[in-house]
Design a protein around this motif. Structure first.
Motif, PDB file in Angstrom:
ATOM      1  N   VAL A 165      38.974  39.101  46.383  1.00 14.01           N
ATOM      2  CA  VAL A 165      39.371  38.529  45.093  1.00 14.01           C
ATOM      3  C   VAL A 165      39.495  37.012  45.226  1.00 14.01           C
ATOM      4  N   PHE A 166      40.129  36.571  46.320  1.00 15.59           N
ATOM      5  CA  PHE A 166      40.287  35.140  46.548  1.00 15.59           C
ATOM      6  C   PHE A 166      38.932  34.452  46.699  1.00 15.59           C
ATOM      7  N   GLN A 167      38.000  35.124  47.357  1.00 16.44           N
ATOM      8  CA  GLN A 167      36.684  34.536  47.558  1.00 16.44           C
ATOM      9  C   GLN A 167      35.990  34.279  46.223  1.00 16.44           C
ATOM     10  N   ILE A 168      36.154  35.223  45.287  1.00 21.47           N
ATOM     11  CA  ILE A 168      35.573  35.059  43.951  1.00 21.47           C
ATOM     12  C   ILE A 168      36.192  33.857  43.248  1.00 21.47           C
ATOM     13  N   VAL A 169      37.531  33.745  43.345  1.00 21.38           N
ATOM     14  CA  VAL A 169      38.235  32.664  42.664  1.00 21.38           C
ATOM     15  C   VAL A 169      37.878  31.306  43.261  1.00 21.38           C
ATOM     16  N   VAL A 170      37.870  31.242  44.605  1.00 21.34           N
ATOM     17  CA  VAL A 170      37.632  29.963  45.285  1.00 21.34           C
ATOM     18  C   VAL A 170      36.178  29.514  45.117  1.00 21.34           C
ATOM     19  N   SER A 171      35.244  30.426  45.371  1.00 23.40           N
ATOM     20  CA  SER A 171      33.825  30.049  45.275  1.00 23.40           C
ATOM     21  C   SER A 171      33.438  29.683  43.851  1.00 23.40           C
ATOM     22  N   GLY A 172      34.070  30.324  42.871  1.00 22.24           N
ATOM     23  CA  GLY A 172      33.775  30.020  41.474  1.00 22.24           C
ATOM     24  C   GLY A 172      34.635  28.911  40.902  1.00 22.24           C
ATOM     25  N   ARG A 173      35.543  28.356  41.755  1.00 23.65           N
ATOM     26  CA  ARG A 173      36.460  27.296  41.316  1.00 23.65           C
ATOM     27  C   ARG A 173      37.135  27.680  39.996  1.00 23.65           C
ATOM     28  N   TRP A 184      49.980  44.691  50.564  1.00 23.98           N
ATOM     29  CA  TRP A 184      49.763  45.691  49.520  1.00 23.98           C
ATOM     30  C   TRP A 184      48.411  46.376  49.738  1.00 23.98           C
ATOM     31  N   ARG A 185      48.420  47.673  49.657  1.00 27.23           N
ATOM     32  CA  ARG A 185      47.175  48.434  49.768  1.00 27.23           C
ATOM     33  C   ARG A 185      46.745  49.019  48.433  1.00 27.23           C
ATOM     34  N   ASP A 186      47.616  48.898  47.453  1.00 27.02           N
ATOM     35  CA  ASP A 186      47.301  49.406  46.123  1.00 27.02           C
ATOM     36  C   ASP A 186      47.896  48.453  45.102  1.00 27.02           C
ATOM     37  N   GLY A 187      47.293  48.376  43.960  1.00 26.83           N
ATOM     38  CA  GLY A 187      47.785  47.502  42.904  1.00 26.83           C
ATOM     39  C   GLY A 187      46.655  47.049  42.010  1.00 26.83           C
ATOM     40  N   ASP A 188      46.916  47.001  40.722  1.00 28.88           N
ATOM     41  CA  ASP A 188      45.914  46.541  39.758  1.00 28.88           C
ATOM     42  C   ASP A 188      45.977  45.021  39.642  1.00 28.88           C
ATOM     43  N   PHE A 189      44.824  44.373  39.669  1.00 31.74           N
ATOM     44  CA  PHE A 189      44.797  42.924  39.515  1.00 31.74           C
ATOM     45  C   PHE A 189      43.972  42.542  38.293  1.00 31.74           C
ATOM     46  N   ARG A 190      44.318  41.370  37.748  1.00 31.12           N
ATOM     47  CA  ARG A 190      43.616  40.858  36.567  1.00 31.12           C
ATOM     48  C   ARG A 190      43.651  39.333  36.616  1.00 31.12           C
ATOM     49  N   LEU A 191      42.484  38.724  36.545  1.00 24.06           N
ATOM     50  CA  LEU A 191      42.391  37.273  36.506  1.00 24.06           C
ATOM     51  C   LEU A 191      42.060  36.834  35.091  1.00 24.06           C
ATOM     52  N   SER A 192      42.986  36.134  34.473  1.00 28.31           N
ATOM     53  CA  SER A 192      42.774  35.603  33.119  1.00 28.31           C
ATOM     54  C   SER A 192      42.472  34.120  33.249  1.00 28.31           C
ATOM     55  N   GLU A 193      41.282  33.741  32.867  1.00 29.26           N
ATOM     56  CA  GLU A 193      40.872  32.340  32.985  1.00 29.26           C
ATOM     57  C   GLU A 193      41.397  31.551  31.798  1.00 29.26           C
ATOM     58  N   SER A 194      42.268  30.594  32.106  1.00 28.70           N
ATOM     59  CA  SER A 194      42.865  29.754  31.065  1.00 28.70           C
ATOM     60  C   SER A 194      43.459  28.536  31.742  1.00 28.70           C
ATOM     61  N   ASP A 195      43.892  27.566  30.939  1.00 27.13           N
ATOM     62  CA  ASP A 195      44.530  26.380  31.497  1.00 27.13           C
ATOM     63  C   ASP A 195      45.864  26.760  32.131  1.00 27.13           C
ATOM     64  N   VAL A 196      46.170  26.137  33.265  1.00 26.21           N
ATOM     65  CA  VAL A 196      47.426  26.386  33.966  1.00 26.21           C
ATOM     66  C   VAL A 196      48.496  25.461  33.402  1.00 26.21           C
ATOM     67  N   MET A 197      49.741  25.976  33.295  1.00 24.50           N
ATOM     68  CA  MET A 197      50.870  25.140  32.878  1.00 24.50           C
ATOM     69  C   MET A 197      51.159  24.137  33.995  1.00 24.50           C
ATOM     70  N   ARG A 198      50.782  22.916  33.808  1.00 24.80           N
ATOM     71  CA  ARG A 198      50.885  21.933  34.885  1.00 24.80           C
ATOM     72  C   ARG A 198      52.313  21.458  35.120  1.00 24.80           C
ATOM     73  N   THR A 199      53.273  21.835  34.270  1.00 27.72           N
ATOM     74  CA  THR A 199      54.655  21.467  34.536  1.00 27.72           C
ATOM     75  C   THR A 199      55.218  22.248  35.715  1.00 27.72           C
ATOM     76  N   PRO A 216      39.598  44.312  48.206  1.00 30.12           N
ATOM     77  CA  PRO A 216      40.694  43.686  48.958  1.00 30.12           C
ATOM     78  C   PRO A 216      41.047  42.307  48.407  1.00 30.12           C
ATOM     79  N   LEU A 217      42.264  41.903  48.677  1.00 21.09           N
ATOM     80  CA  LEU A 217      42.744  40.618  48.178  1.00 21.09           C
ATOM     81  C   LEU A 217      41.859  39.467  48.650  1.00 21.09           C
ATOM     82  N   ALA A 218      41.376  39.537  49.891  1.00 23.99           N
ATOM     83  CA  ALA A 218      40.517  38.463  50.415  1.00 23.99           C
ATOM     84  C   ALA A 218      39.249  38.313  49.578  1.00 23.99           C
TER      85      ALA A 218
END
Length: 354
Positions: free
Chosen positions: A14-22, A120-135, A10-12
């Motif tokens: 996924v968010f937990q992984i991102v937030v806890s891992g900063r 959304w109940r279906d959908g492929d997700f992918r987290l690519s770790e890289s620098d964010v465009m700060r503009t 679930p999306l929640a």
């Protein structure tokens, strides 16, 4: 890289992984014909986009930070200059916005993207770790991902929203000062007048549609508003534009007049749409003048569309001979003026402006 499918994760989570891992990077979620992108910096959300879906230009118009004309002028400038700088950053550079205004608009857009994405109940997700465009964002700005997700989840799970249809019309019924109103209640109530549909009220208010419907249901339960005897008959307008940003601006303008919209991006999707739904008007923003008139000519040949009002945006005159050879349609220059377009819609749809 982290990837998976929302059916299993679930999306929640996924968010937990991102937030806890900063985590810092881009989370992409692809569903059926839709794509969301969320930009994270150290676990906080800096920017979000959804195609098709809410656009930052539309958000800033609803928040009265920019006019529809200003958004169009910035979009045209980006095309002419082949600029990579996002719309909000360009508006700040031109002095049209302060950083604080852009931060508020970005937070509203993030909230609305998540309000859609959480369904959304279906959908492929992918987290690519890289620098964010700060503009994309003002320096140091980010949104607490879990707090926003919990906020929108609460509104999405609010069953009161299911009691309101888009065509439902409400009118004032009781004293709004007699008791506390729900969050956003005063903003929503300001647009309740016995003429606007719930869909039109939502187009005027700086809140996600489902949240507006939930607020309307709560105001009804409190006796502050009541339903009119009959739902509003909302005419259908087909909006044609290859630009996602312009589609959203046109839809917002149309819905503020009290009409429903179907958006298409090219001739094939337009023909498919009019085959299913018989529109009362069409708005065409096509890449070139010749393509626009070719599409109008083809639409005029279809059964039932010979006399439907059509407005071609940005169409050139094509000289005296060109005007004689063109199929029947009205024209309006770009960037369009929202009030001028609403006046055209009100006149052609046979209804007074709201």
């Amino acid at each position: 890289m982290i990837e998976g499918n929302l059916r299993k994760v679930p999306l929640a989570d996924v968010f937990q992984i991102v937030v806890s891992g900063r985590k810092t990077g881009v989370l992409e979620v692809e569903g059926e014909e839709r794509r969301a992108r969320l930009y994270f910096d150290a676990g906080g959300i800096q920017y979000a986009s959804l195609i098709p879906g809410v656009h930052l230009g539309e958000v800033m118009v609803r928040m009265d930070l920019l006019t529809a004309r200003q958004v169009q002028e910035i979009l045209a400038m980006q095309v002419e200059e082949s600029a990579d700088a996002p719309l909000g950053h360009t508006a700040v550079r031109l002095g049209l916005l302060e950083d604080a205004d852009l931060a508020r608009a970005l937070e509203r857009q993030i909230t609305e993207v998540l309000a859609d994405l959480i369904t959304w109940r279906d959908g492929d997700f992918r987290l690519s770790e890289s620098d964010v465009m700060r503009t994309y964002v003002p320096t140091g700005h980010h949104v607490d991902a879990m707090m926003v997700l919990l906020h929108v989840a609460g509104h999405w799970q609010d069953q009161r929203a299911d009691r309101v249809e888009g065509a439902t019309v409400f009118d004032r019924a009781g004293d709004p000062t007699a008791q506390p109103l729900p969050g956003g209640g005063w903003d929503v109530l300001a647009h309740v007048d016995g003429k606007r549909s719930a869909r039109t009220v939502a187009a005027e208010v700086d809140l996600p549609v489902r949240q507006v419907f939930a607020v309307l249901a709560e105001l009804e339960a409190l006796g502050v508003i009541g339903r009119t005897a009959y739902p509003l008959e909302e005419p259908l307008v087909v909006v044609v534009s290859p630009s996602h940003a312009l589609q959203r601006l046109l839809r917002l303008t149309v819905e503020r007049v009290g009409a429903r919209t179907v958006a298409t991006s090219d001739a094939p999707t337009t023909f498919a749409a009019v085959a299913v739904e018989r529109p009362q008007a069409l708005l065409l923003d096509v890449a070139t003048d010749g393509d626009a008139w070719s599409l109008v000519r083809s639409l005029r040949r279809l059964d039932g569309l010979g006399h439907v009002p059509v407005l071609v945006l940005g169409a050139g005159a094509g000289g005296p001979l060109g005007r004689w050879l063109r199929p029947r349609a009205d024209t309006m220059t770009k960037p369009f003026d929202e009030l001028e377009l609403q006046a055209w819609l009100a006149r052609r749809l046979g209804r007074p402006p709201i």
